[in-house]
Write a protein that holds these residues in place. Structure first.
Motif, PDB file in Angstrom:
ATOM      1  N   VAL A  39       0.854  -1.186   0.000  1.00  0.00           N
ATOM      2  CA  VAL A  39       0.000   0.000   0.000  1.00  0.00           C
ATOM      3  C   VAL A  39       0.890   1.235   0.000  1.00  0.00           C
ATOM      4  O   VAL A  39       1.997   1.214   0.537  1.00  0.00           O
ATOM      5  N   ARG A  40       0.408   2.282  -0.655  1.00  0.00           N
ATOM      6  CA  ARG A  40       1.071   3.589  -0.610  1.00  0.00           C
ATOM      7  C   ARG A  40       0.348   4.401   0.455  1.00  0.00           C
ATOM      8  O   ARG A  40      -0.879   4.530   0.425  1.00  0.00           O
ATOM      9  N   CYS A  41       1.127   4.940   1.362  1.00  0.00           N
ATOM     10  CA  CYS A  41       0.573   5.718   2.464  1.00  0.00           C
ATOM     11  C   CYS A  41       0.448   7.194   2.067  1.00  0.00           C
ATOM     12  O   CYS A  41       1.006   7.622   1.055  1.00  0.00           O
ATOM     13  N   SER A  42      -0.255   7.955   2.886  1.00  0.00           N
ATOM     14  CA  SER A  42      -0.483   9.370   2.580  1.00  0.00           C
ATOM     15  C   SER A  42       0.818  10.169   2.525  1.00  0.00           C
ATOM     16  O   SER A  42       0.864  11.205   1.870  1.00  0.00           O
ATOM     17  N   ASP A  43       1.867   9.692   3.184  1.00  0.00           N
ATOM     18  CA  ASP A  43       3.163  10.392   3.131  1.00  0.00           C
ATOM     19  C   ASP A  43       4.040   9.888   1.990  1.00  0.00           C
ATOM     20  O   ASP A  43       5.221  10.187   1.930  1.00  0.00           O
TER      21      ASP A  43
END
Length: 108
Positions: free
Chosen positions: A7-11
Motif C-alpha cells: 500500500v502507498r501511504c499518505s506520506d
C-alpha cells in the motif's frame, strides 16, 4: 486466499504486508485503531498499489519479508510490473552507479 500486498501511504511511503483477506486488511489499515498496523495508522489513508496471491500463507509471508528488504526503486519496479528491472536493482548502489556511468560513456 493468501496475499502479499503493497500500500502507498499518505506520506508517499510504502507498507508491505501479507494477509488471508485483502479487502478486510485494507479496511483495517484505513479505519481500525486496534487492528491496523501502527505504521499505517499514522499515515492514513492508504491505497493498494500492488498485490499477488499465493497458494500458501507461508509463501505470502516469505515474499512479504523479501519485499520489505527491498529498496524503494525495486518496490516501484514491482508495482509497475517491470520484472526485467528487478535483477539490476538487486545490485548494490555503487555497482548500479558504475554500470550507469559505463553505459553513459559507451553512448557518448
Amino acid at each position: 486466499m493468501p496475499w502479499t500486498y503493497i500500500v502507498r501511504c499518505s506520506d508517499d511511503s510504502y507498507y508491505v504486508g501479507s494477509t488471508w483477506d485483502i479487502d478486510a486488511r485494507l479496511w483495517q489499515h484505513n479505519h481500525s485503531d486496534e487492528l491496523g498496523a501502527t505504521y499505517t495508522r499514522r499515515r492514513r489513508p492508504v491505497a493498494l498499489v500492488w498485490s499477488a496471491w499465493f497458494d500458501r500463507i507461508e509463501d505470502a509471508y516469505l515474499f512479504e519479508k523479501r519485499v520489505q528488504g527491498w529498496s524503494r526503486k525495486k518496490r516501484e519496479a514491482l508495482i509497475r510490473d517491470d520484472y526485467t528491472a528487478l535483477p539490476g536493482l538487486s545490485r548494490r548502489a555503487a555497482v548500479q552507479r558504475r554500470e550507469a556511468e559505463s553505459d553513459s560513456a559507451a553512448d557518448g
